[in-house]
Each structure stands twice: as C-alpha cells, then as structure tokens.
Design a protein around this motif. Sequence first.
Motif, short mmCIF file in Angstrom:
data_model
loop_
_atom_site.label_atom_id
_atom_site.label_comp_id
_atom_site.label_asym_id
_atom_site.label_seq_id
_atom_site.Cartn_x
_atom_site.Cartn_y
_atom_site.Cartn_z
N ARG A 121 0.72 -1.39 -0.03
CA ARG A 121 -0.07 0.05 0.04
C ARG A 121 0.87 1.42 0.07
N HIS B 116 -5.24 11.82 2.79
CA HIS B 116 -4.12 12.11 1.82
C HIS B 116 -4.65 13.04 0.71
N ARG C 14 -7.75 -5.99 14.07
CA ARG C 14 -6.39 -6.45 14.28
C ARG C 14 -6.29 -7.36 15.35
C1 EPZ Z 1 1.26 3.30 9.03
O1 EPZ Z 1 0.03 3.02 8.24
C2 EPZ Z 1 1.96 2.12 9.03
N1 EPZ Z 1 2.49 1.75 7.87
C3 EPZ Z 1 1.43 1.01 9.65
O2 EPZ Z 1 2.31 -0.07 10.12
C4 EPZ Z 1 1.02 1.48 11.18
O3 EPZ Z 1 0.09 0.50 11.89
C5 EPZ Z 1 0.00 2.64 11.08
O4 EPZ Z 1 0.98 3.71 10.45
C6 EPZ Z 1 -0.14 3.25 12.51
O5 EPZ Z 1 0.98 3.73 13.15
C7 EPZ Z 1 3.70 2.20 7.31
O6 EPZ Z 1 3.96 3.30 7.71
C8 EPZ Z 1 4.04 1.66 5.80
P1 EPZ Z 1 -2.40 5.65 9.50
P2 EPZ Z 1 -1.07 4.45 7.50
O7 EPZ Z 1 -3.00 6.40 8.36
O8 EPZ Z 1 -0.38 5.23 7.56
C9 EPZ Z 1 -7.11 6.26 9.55
C10 EPZ Z 1 2.84 -2.22 9.67
O9 EPZ Z 1 2.76 -3.28 10.54
N2 EPZ Z 1 -7.05 6.96 8.30
O10 EPZ Z 1 -1.92 6.31 10.50
O11 EPZ Z 1 -1.70 3.42 6.98
C11 EPZ Z 1 -6.89 4.71 9.33
O12 EPZ Z 1 -8.01 4.10 8.63
C12 EPZ Z 1 1.84 -1.30 9.19
O13 EPZ Z 1 4.25 -1.79 9.56
C13 EPZ Z 1 -7.98 7.69 7.42
O14 EPZ Z 1 -9.41 7.61 8.03
O15 EPZ Z 1 -1.81 4.47 9.02
C14 EPZ Z 1 -6.44 4.18 10.86
O16 EPZ Z 1 -7.78 4.11 11.39
C15 EPZ Z 1 0.47 -1.82 9.53
N3 EPZ Z 1 -7.84 8.18 6.42
C16 EPZ Z 1 -5.81 5.52 11.14
O17 EPZ Z 1 -6.36 6.73 10.30
C17 EPZ Z 1 -6.69 8.49 5.88
O18 EPZ Z 1 -6.53 8.95 4.85
C18 EPZ Z 1 -4.36 5.42 11.31
O19 EPZ Z 1 -3.88 5.06 10.11
C19 EPZ Z 1 -5.61 7.60 6.41
C20 EPZ Z 1 -5.91 7.19 7.60
#
Ligand code: EPZ
Length: 430
Positions: free
Chosen positions: A93, A127, A331
Amino acid sequence: MEQYIIRGGTALNGEVEIGGAKNAALGILAAAIMTDEEVLIENLPDVRDVNVMLEAMIQIGVKVDRRDRHSVVLCGADIGDVNIEYEYIKKIRASYYLLGALLGKYKKAEVPLPGGCNIGSRPIDLHLKGFKALGATVTIQNGSICAVAQALKGRHIFLDTVSVGATINIMMAASMAEGRTVIENCAKEPHVVDVANFLNSMGANIKGAGTDVIRIVGVEKLHSTEYSIIPDQIEAGTYMFAAACTGGDVTVRNVIPKHLEATISKLLEIGCDIEEFDTAVRVKAPARLSCANVKTLPYPGYPTDMQPQIGVALSMAEGTSIVTESIFENRFKYLDELARMGAVSKVEGNTAVISGVEKLTGARVSAPDLRAGAALVIAGLAAEGITMIDDIIYIQRGYENFDLKLRGLGAKIECVNSEREARKFVLMVG
Ligand code: EPZ
C-alpha cells in the motif's frame, strides 16, 4: 510455500542487531526521487516491502543502484512515467507515497487506489484532502487516483484523524509547493520525523516534525544527500516481547530507547526487568508474566504495530487483561489462531478480554498479517511442542532474517519448504 517450524520452550538469550525502520524507509525512498541528483540511503532494511517499493520505482524510470543489502543509490532524473502499476500497490500500500513525491516534483501523478488489507479498510481520504488543499485536482478513475496541479500552493491543513501516511504524503507534496503550509493534528511517529529530516537534508524547509503541527516553506528544487535510516522500533519491540514470552534475557542493539518508551513501560508493567543503554535495551523476563490493560494510540502512545505481540504475552500472563485497539478495526484476527494454541480470549468490537493460561501448546497456525504473524512466531517460541506457521510471506514483508536472528538467540526455528524438511527439523530438535 515456505513455513516456519518451531520447537518451543527455549528461553531466548543473547544480543540481536536491529535494522533500519521499514516504515521510515518506505517514505524516504519515495521522497528520494524528488531531486534529479543522486541520493545515497543507508541502513535500509532488506525486507520485502522495501524491495517491492524499489521495483515500483525502477518501473517509472528511477535509477536504482543497490550497493548492498542495506544501502542504495537512487536517481530520479530520468523518471519517464508518473503512473505506478497496480501490481506494486497491490503488494504494498505504501507505494502511495509516490503520489505525494511525484505530485510535489512534477505536479502530476497517477497511482492505483490501494485496497484495504487484513487489519482494516485503510482509507486514504486524508491524503487526498491534503493534495486538494494544496491546489491539486484529484480524480478517481479506472481504479486509479489521478492528481494534477498547475501549481501547488501552501495552505493550512487540518487532519481529521492522526494519520502517519497522510502526514508523510502531504509533507512531501508541500515541500515543493509555493509558500507556507501548516499541517495540524499530524502523526508524531519517529518515522514521520525521519522522513522530515531526510527531506531537510535534501534542502527542504520543514519544522515541527514530531509535534502535532508541522510547518513547511516550499522550495523549488531539492538536492542530493546521504542519509541513514533510524532503527526499527517495531522490530526491536518484537524481539523484546520474544524475550518476555520465553523467560529469556535479550539485549536489542542499535536502537533509540526513546522510541521504545511505551513498549518498555508495558514490559515493566507485565513484570520484566529493563536495562537501558545509549543505543541498546536489555529485557529480562520474570518466571511468569503479569496481566495488564493496554490501549493502542498514535505515538507516543502504545503502538498498534506492537498490539499482537503484547496480546500473545498477556495470553500466558497470570490474570485477565483487556486490550483495546483504537487505530484499526480488524487487528485481533491473530487471537483466533492463538486459540488453537490454547489461548482464551473474547473479542467485543475493538476490545479483547484475554484470560491468561499457564502455557500454550504448539499447533499449525497461519499468519493473518505482518505483525500478527510475528506475534504467532513468539507464541510458538513460548509454547510446548511444535508449531508450524503458514503464510510467512506476510512476516517477511517487515522482518529481515527473522528466523536467523531468532536462532542467534537460541530459538529452535527453521524456515522449511516441504513436509520432508519439516520432518527433518522435528527429528533434529527431538
Ligand atoms: C502506518 O500505516 C504504518 N504503515 C502501519 O504499519 C501502522 O500500523 C500505522 O501507520 C499506524 O501507526 C506504514 O508506515 C507503511 P495511518 P498508515 O494513516 O499510514 C485512518 C506495519 O505493520 N485513516 O496512521 O496507513 C486509518 O484508517 C503497518 O508496519 C483515515 O481515516 O496508518 C487508521 O484508522 C501496519 N484516512 C488511522 O487513520 C486516511 O486518509 C491511522 O492510520 C488515512 C488514515
């Protein structure tokens, strides 16, 4: 298909070197293409997600010179295509980081919409909100996100949810927008700070990373740099919990203890002894772990990426624990697998009630996702008997030499490719 086979019951002892942070590397690799000059990146983790990201970059014309497993020289001068192929976004992703990087540099980008994954729907609305705020026209067509702008202009952006990905992606695009951008309610993870520091080493003007307000003054060009990625706090925490769950005594080396504060705090709470050094942390397990309650939160709270690992520890602890997963909606799948090893838990919504048992017993289980898979390996190391783990490709996405490093700590674990190899392992370990 490769599997891990484990004979549990051995306490892990010794020292393990921690590699570069996967989740910093993915943002940094994308940001590196924002200059036409050469960029040297070191302490790169040799894991599947990083290698797929490099393949996606080669596909659009980035020159990639892998000096060795842990260092690469990149040059984005000859990027001929700003359209990332679906096969890459399907595999990881975080290819969507190329959206922010390409939009920042070329004012246009096309990246397939990333689907959900096993831990949740993973939307990217924030984003896109950020890119639109900077002046990009963002459309979704034929499964791809197309972002284009005459010019990007700095704006005041408020993130409705704390999001690591949105913070990093918008920060990249804004670093080459005209004027000032303020991003509020930012993620504060160490890997967000690492990407900001990397961009600044290329000549960007980013202040406040690591706080919930990041201020950026856009620049016209970025230049070459040499940069070493921070250590992986989640890899480190995984080995720390492996020590805790096996009654072991393990020192994780090449870490930043500050990044591990929430993990250390929970390990202390469940009964471990911790010794902190400048770039290392030693974990000594008690005879039996104690129960605790934990809620995952954005940094500096307890990391969601360490939730399955503590879930396994609590499944063997004395007493009943409550785990609340406040970041992702799905999760706890590893608890279904863990139940096959004798764990007792009940999941209601985003909360799991875990009743500790004296011991787990080995079984054949399947890795539901990256961190859950690593947690099931920990369960196998602690359990009585033999555990087989399927779908370890998930684990190999984020852990370099996982079985090799565990064997270095005394674990009886092998990566096998056939029933015959598995039988040979069982005969060997008795
Ligand atoms: C990053 O994912 C990490 N991945 C994840 O690690 C990690 O679990 C996560 O951050 C939280 O720390 C990478 O860095 C590649 P978020 P990301 O955007 O950026 C919601 C691993 O195991 N959200 O911080 O996708 C989302 O649904 C992986 O290494 C929106 O609603 O996580 C979630 O509930 C798994 N809209 C919350 O925010 C958006 O546009 C946090 O997600 C973006 C996110």
